[in-house]
Motif scaffolding. Structure first.
Motif, mmCIF file in Angstrom:
data_model
loop_
_atom_site.group_PDB
_atom_site.id
_atom_site.type_symbol
_atom_site.label_atom_id
_atom_site.label_comp_id
_atom_site.label_asym_id
_atom_site.label_seq_id
_atom_site.Cartn_x
_atom_site.Cartn_y
_atom_site.Cartn_z
ATOM 1 N N LEU A 92 31.188 13.879 29.879
ATOM 2 C CA LEU A 92 30.641 12.530 30.014
ATOM 3 C C LEU A 92 29.540 12.344 28.969
ATOM 4 N N GLY A 93 29.581 11.233 28.295
ATOM 5 C CA GLY A 93 28.533 10.926 27.327
ATOM 6 C C GLY A 93 29.093 10.776 25.927
ATOM 7 N N PRO A 94 28.163 10.593 25.013
ATOM 8 C CA PRO A 94 26.709 10.595 25.159
ATOM 9 C C PRO A 94 26.181 9.313 25.819
ATOM 10 N N MET A 95 25.011 9.451 26.409
ATOM 11 C CA MET A 95 24.334 8.329 27.038
ATOM 12 C C MET A 95 22.841 8.448 26.736
ATOM 13 N N LEU A 96 22.209 7.319 26.414
ATOM 14 C CA LEU A 96 20.778 7.293 26.118
ATOM 15 C C LEU A 96 19.978 7.116 27.397
ATOM 16 N N GLN A 97 18.833 7.790 27.456
ATOM 17 C CA GLN A 97 17.920 7.651 28.589
ATOM 18 C C GLN A 97 16.485 7.555 28.070
ATOM 19 N N SER A 122 18.719 3.461 31.013
ATOM 20 C CA SER A 122 19.902 4.106 30.447
ATOM 21 C C SER A 122 20.714 3.098 29.654
ATOM 22 N N ALA A 123 21.452 3.615 28.682
ATOM 23 C CA ALA A 123 22.330 2.766 27.872
ATOM 24 C C ALA A 123 23.548 3.571 27.449
ATOM 25 N N VAL A 124 24.744 3.022 27.679
ATOM 26 C CA VAL A 124 25.987 3.659 27.232
ATOM 27 C C VAL A 124 26.354 3.095 25.864
ATOM 28 N N PRO A 125 27.162 3.803 25.079
ATOM 29 C CA PRO A 125 27.484 3.340 23.722
ATOM 30 C C PRO A 125 28.334 2.072 23.727
ATOM 31 N N ALA A 126 28.215 1.335 22.640
ATOM 32 C CA ALA A 126 29.130 0.223 22.430
ATOM 33 C C ALA A 126 30.485 0.746 21.959
ATOM 34 N N GLU A 127 30.467 1.792 21.137
ATOM 35 C CA GLU A 127 31.708 2.406 20.657
ATOM 36 C C GLU A 127 31.585 3.921 20.770
ATOM 37 N N VAL A 139 35.175 19.760 19.961
ATOM 38 C CA VAL A 139 35.246 18.347 20.321
ATOM 39 C C VAL A 139 34.164 17.610 19.543
ATOM 40 N N ALA A 140 34.579 16.654 18.746
ATOM 41 C CA ALA A 140 33.647 15.856 17.942
ATOM 42 C C ALA A 140 33.476 14.481 18.582
ATOM 43 N N LEU A 141 32.224 14.083 18.781
ATOM 44 C CA LEU A 141 31.901 12.777 19.356
ATOM 45 C C LEU A 141 31.121 11.959 18.343
ATOM 46 N N GLN A 142 31.449 10.690 18.252
ATOM 47 C CA GLN A 142 30.667 9.755 17.430
ATOM 48 C C GLN A 142 30.405 8.515 18.273
ATOM 49 N N ALA A 143 29.120 8.231 18.515
ATOM 50 C CA ALA A 143 28.744 7.126 19.382
ATOM 51 C C ALA A 143 27.854 6.156 18.624
ATOM 52 N N GLN A 144 28.078 4.870 18.877
ATOM 53 C CA GLN A 144 27.298 3.819 18.219
ATOM 54 C C GLN A 144 26.745 2.862 19.266
ATOM 55 N N TRP A 145 25.457 2.534 19.100
ATOM 56 C CA TRP A 145 24.815 1.522 19.919
ATOM 57 C C TRP A 145 24.409 0.374 18.995
ATOM 58 N N ALA A 146 24.934 -0.810 19.258
ATOM 59 C CA ALA A 146 24.582 -1.960 18.425
ATOM 60 C C ALA A 146 23.161 -2.416 18.690
ATOM 61 N N SER A 147 22.666 -2.173 19.909
ATOM 62 C CA SER A 147 21.315 -2.582 20.273
ATOM 63 C C SER A 147 20.782 -1.622 21.332
ATOM 64 N N LEU A 148 19.484 -1.353 21.282
ATOM 65 C CA LEU A 148 18.837 -0.507 22.271
ATOM 66 C C LEU A 148 17.928 -1.320 23.187
ATOM 67 N N GLY A 149 18.259 -2.593 23.327
ATOM 68 C CA GLY A 149 17.444 -3.464 24.167
ATOM 69 C C GLY A 149 17.384 -3.002 25.610
ATOM 70 N N ALA A 150 18.416 -2.275 26.083
ATOM 71 C CA ALA A 150 18.427 -1.800 27.461
ATOM 72 C C ALA A 150 17.343 -0.760 27.704
ATOM 73 N N LEU A 151 16.777 -0.184 26.624
ATOM 74 C CA LEU A 151 15.735 0.837 26.773
ATOM 75 C C LEU A 151 14.333 0.252 26.710
ATOM 76 N N ASP A 159 14.818 -1.779 17.953
ATOM 77 C CA ASP A 159 15.419 -3.022 17.467
ATOM 78 C C ASP A 159 16.449 -2.767 16.375
ATOM 79 N N GLN A 160 16.869 -1.497 16.226
ATOM 80 C CA GLN A 160 17.845 -1.131 15.208
ATOM 81 C C GLN A 160 19.064 -0.476 15.876
#
Length: 474
Positions: A56-61, A90-95, A121-133, A197-198
């Motif tokens: 499970l993840g990645p997930m931001l906290q 917490s915030a889950v990835p957009a992609e 196992v290679a993971l690549q996660a993208q968050w378009a916005s971190l406003g949830a944090l 904001d990035q």
């Protein structure tokens, strides 16, 4: 008088059949016992190294706190009490893109083999916005927050051999544990000086070890998964089948694509639901998985969705033996019908004890099949067990029926039954059709061969035939 003797013989044969049924049941219990020992071997391997893995993840906290003063009373009795509220954003990835290669690594416990895997196992996660944090003060108090962190949870952290995490080109320090109450097993990395904001892109390279089952929770707005392995017999589980797959003798490659429109996994994860197990094909064996931990704040829900596969042995000796025993009674009855038909056509009387010995030879075939299949392939074990039973029955049938030709004919009938049983065991979808066709063919043959017999006449002769002609020499 002869009719009375015939009925007594039928009653005795009914008792013989019940006795053989008890023998079959005992062999079936032995198969169940060996299956339990197989599961115990799986549990032993899982306890000693690593069990089935669900990732499970990645997930931001981000851990934050709010401090304020609550005021009570009036005038001179006014009282100010400091209050504090701790919470986690917490915030889950957009992609989320997953690309993994998990090749087989077999382990053994005595006679029992347990399928395992090891790979990257290679993971690549993208968050378009971190406003949830970004925290919001509920009591107009003072807010303070730690740096964000990223976490990845697994079912069994002992399977994490090596992990590398990068933010762009910057390598991050990986720490054990996730810091999440519902998903304690895994890893995390701090994200110092992270601008909220990035957009954010993180990449993971995980060297993972597990046993039999592997699953991924699609906890992102859009999830793409590509998995490959050199295991040629995958069983795809979870709530989503692959969109495309390739399976051959060299292994398999499968791809999934899931969006938040089709899954509740992102909401379940944010709610703190527990990690699920992998739903394995029930005909292939029960999946071993530890009991899920309770979710946050006592929630007992389990994340509903996974993208998963299991390394299933398509010819599990215990499953195949169990299926064979289920046909055992029918198998013995058909053999008795064959003996009775030959007895009737040849005029040679067969004693119930001889029926019992023939039935015991048939039942011991299943025990011989079980014991051989623990050491050899199932096909070879079946061939050896069937060959031994056919040879014994042909030899005994020659003396029982009084002629080599009759013994060979009896052996040929038994060979047809064993061949039909092997076909039934290997044809899952057409088993009912083949079995029904076999029974119809046997009934048709019995009716055709006995159509001229007068069952009320002595020795089964027809009304048009003299006794010596009806008995004949088959």
């Amino acid at each position: 008088m002869q009719m009375k003797a015939l009925w007594w013989k039928l009653v005795i044969l009914g008792g013989v059949t019940l006795l053989l049924l008890l023998v079959l049941l005992r062999i079936g219990w032995l198969v169940d016992e060996r299956q339990d020992r197989q599961r115990a071997a799986e549990a032993s391997v899982a306890a000693a190294q690593a069990g089935p893995q669900v990732l499970l993840g990645p997930m931001l906290q981000r851990s934050c706190s709010e401090e304020w003063e609550s005021v009570s009373g009036t005038g001179k009795d006014i009282t100010k009490t400091p209050e504090r509220r701790d919470f986690v954003l917490s915030a889950v990835p957009a992609e989320l893109k997953v690309d993994g290669t998990l090749n087989q690594e077999q382990r053994e416990r005595g006679l029992f083999k347990v399928n395992g895997y090891v790979g990257e196992v290679a993971l690549q996660a993208q968050w378009a916005s971190l406003g949830a944090l970004i925290p919001v003060a509920e009591h107009k108090g003072k807010l303070s927050c730690e740096d964000p962190r990223v976490m990845v949870a697994v079912s069994d952290a002992r399977g994490l051999r090596a992990v590398a995490v990068k933010r762009g080109a910057q390598a991050l320090t990986v720490r054990p544990g996730t810091g999440h109450d519902s998903y304690p097993h895994g890893l995390h990395a701090q994200l110092p000086d992270q601008a909220l904001d990035q957009p954010l892109t993180l990449s993971f390279a995980i060297h993972l070890v597990g046993m039999t089952d592997f699953g991924i929770v699609p906890a992102a707005s859009a999830t793409q998964v590509k998995l490959r392995s050199d295991w040629p017999h995958p069983s795809f589980g979870g709530r989503f089948l692959p969109m495309s797959k390739r399976i051959d003798e060299r292994g398999f490659e499968a791809q999934w694509q899931v969006t938040e429109l089709a899954t509740t996994a992102p909401r379940d994860v944010l709610a703190g639901f527990s990690l699920p197990g992998v739903e394995r094909d029930p005909d292939a064996g029960r999946a071993y998985a530890p009991n899920p931990a309770p979710g946050r704040e006592g929630k007992s829900g389990i994340v509903a969705d996974t993208l998963a596969f299991s390394m299933i042995d398509p010819v599990n000796p215990y499953v195949m033996s169990d299926r064979a025993i289920k046909y055992g009674l029918l198998f013995i009855v058909l053999t008795f019908v064959s003996v009775g038909l030959l007895e009737l056509l040849s005029g040679r009387r067969v004693h119930p004890v001889q029926y019992l010995l023939v039935g015991l030879a048939m039942t011991l075939f299943f025990l011989l099949l079980l014991s051989l299949s623990e050491h050899l392939s199932f096909a070879l074990s079946y061939a050896l067990a069937a060959g031994a039973a056919i040879g014994l029955l042909t030899f005994y049938g020659t003396a029982m029926l009084g002629a080599v030709r009759r013994g060979l004919g009896f052996g040929a009938l038994v060979t047809v039954l064993y061949a039909a049983l092997f076909v039934l065991l290997n044809l899952e979808k057409a088993a009912l059709l083949v079995g029904t066709s076999l029974l119809f063919a046997v009934l048709a043959a019995v009716m055709a061969l006995t159509r001229r017999i007068d069952w009320y006449a002595p020795n089964g002769r027809t009304a048009e035939q003299p006794e010596e002609e009806a008995i004949g020499t088959w």
